[in-house]
Design a protein around this motif. Structure first.
Motif: not given
Length: 168
Positions: A1-10, A12-22, A152-155
């Motif tokens: 699973x990809x580490x999302x250092x800027x999204x750790x406090x978000x 899990x379902x949003x983190x999954x969407x971000x992982x997929x986007x990346x 979006x700034x984090x993205x």
């Protein structure tokens, strides 16, 4: 699973969407669709004027803003996107204050909405030092879409780190 250092406090379902986007290389197209152009505030005078207009409209009773600039010494990778400083000096019997904002130089090449969110964030610190409920309430008062823009700034940081920043 990809580490999302800027999204750790978000969540899990949003983190999954971000992982997929990346992972599906859709991050650049997300930005091209949502924010097709970068801002035009390329010099210190325009940036100061833009920030002062926001401050005057929403934070009239706070002291004058002395400077706003892009600073190559702030480090986007370490998470320092912007800094605000408040210096107070006693000059005779008067207390003189100086209020400055320095933004990461890489934000010269960002969408206007992303830049605005960071300016709003730094201006809010002039009233609230801590990242608490009152601080975020003020951010949302100034910029109603603040939480989405912060995401979006984090993205945008990830986009820039991957060398995909097409606003340059």
């Amino acid at each position: 699973m990809q580490e999302l250092k800027y999204f750790q406090h978000y969540p899990e379902n949003l983190q999954a969407q971000i992982r997929q986007l990346i992972s599906t290389n859709q991050l650049q197209s997300y930005f091209k669709h949502k924010y097709p152009t970068g801002h035009q505030l390329q010099n210190q005078q325009l940036l100061y004027q833009y920030s002062t207009e926001i401050k005057q409209h929403f934070l009239k009773n706070t002291p004058r803003l002395n400077s706003v600039s892009f600073n190559k010494h702030t480090d986007m990778v370490k998470g320092t996107l912007g800094t605000h400083t408040q210096q107070q000096k006693i000059h005779g019997k008067k207390l003189k204050a100086r209020y400055d904002i320095a933004l990461n130089n890489q934000l010269k090449y960002a969408p206007e909405a992303i830049l605005r969110a960071l300016i709003v964030h730094e201006l809010a610190h002039f009233k609230h030092a801590e990242h608490n409920k009152a601080f975020y309430k003020l951010c949302c008062h100034i910029e109603p879409d603040y939480h989405q823009l912060e995401l979006d700034l984090r993205l945008f940081i990830v986009l820039d780190e991957q060398g995909l920043n097409f606003y340059k």
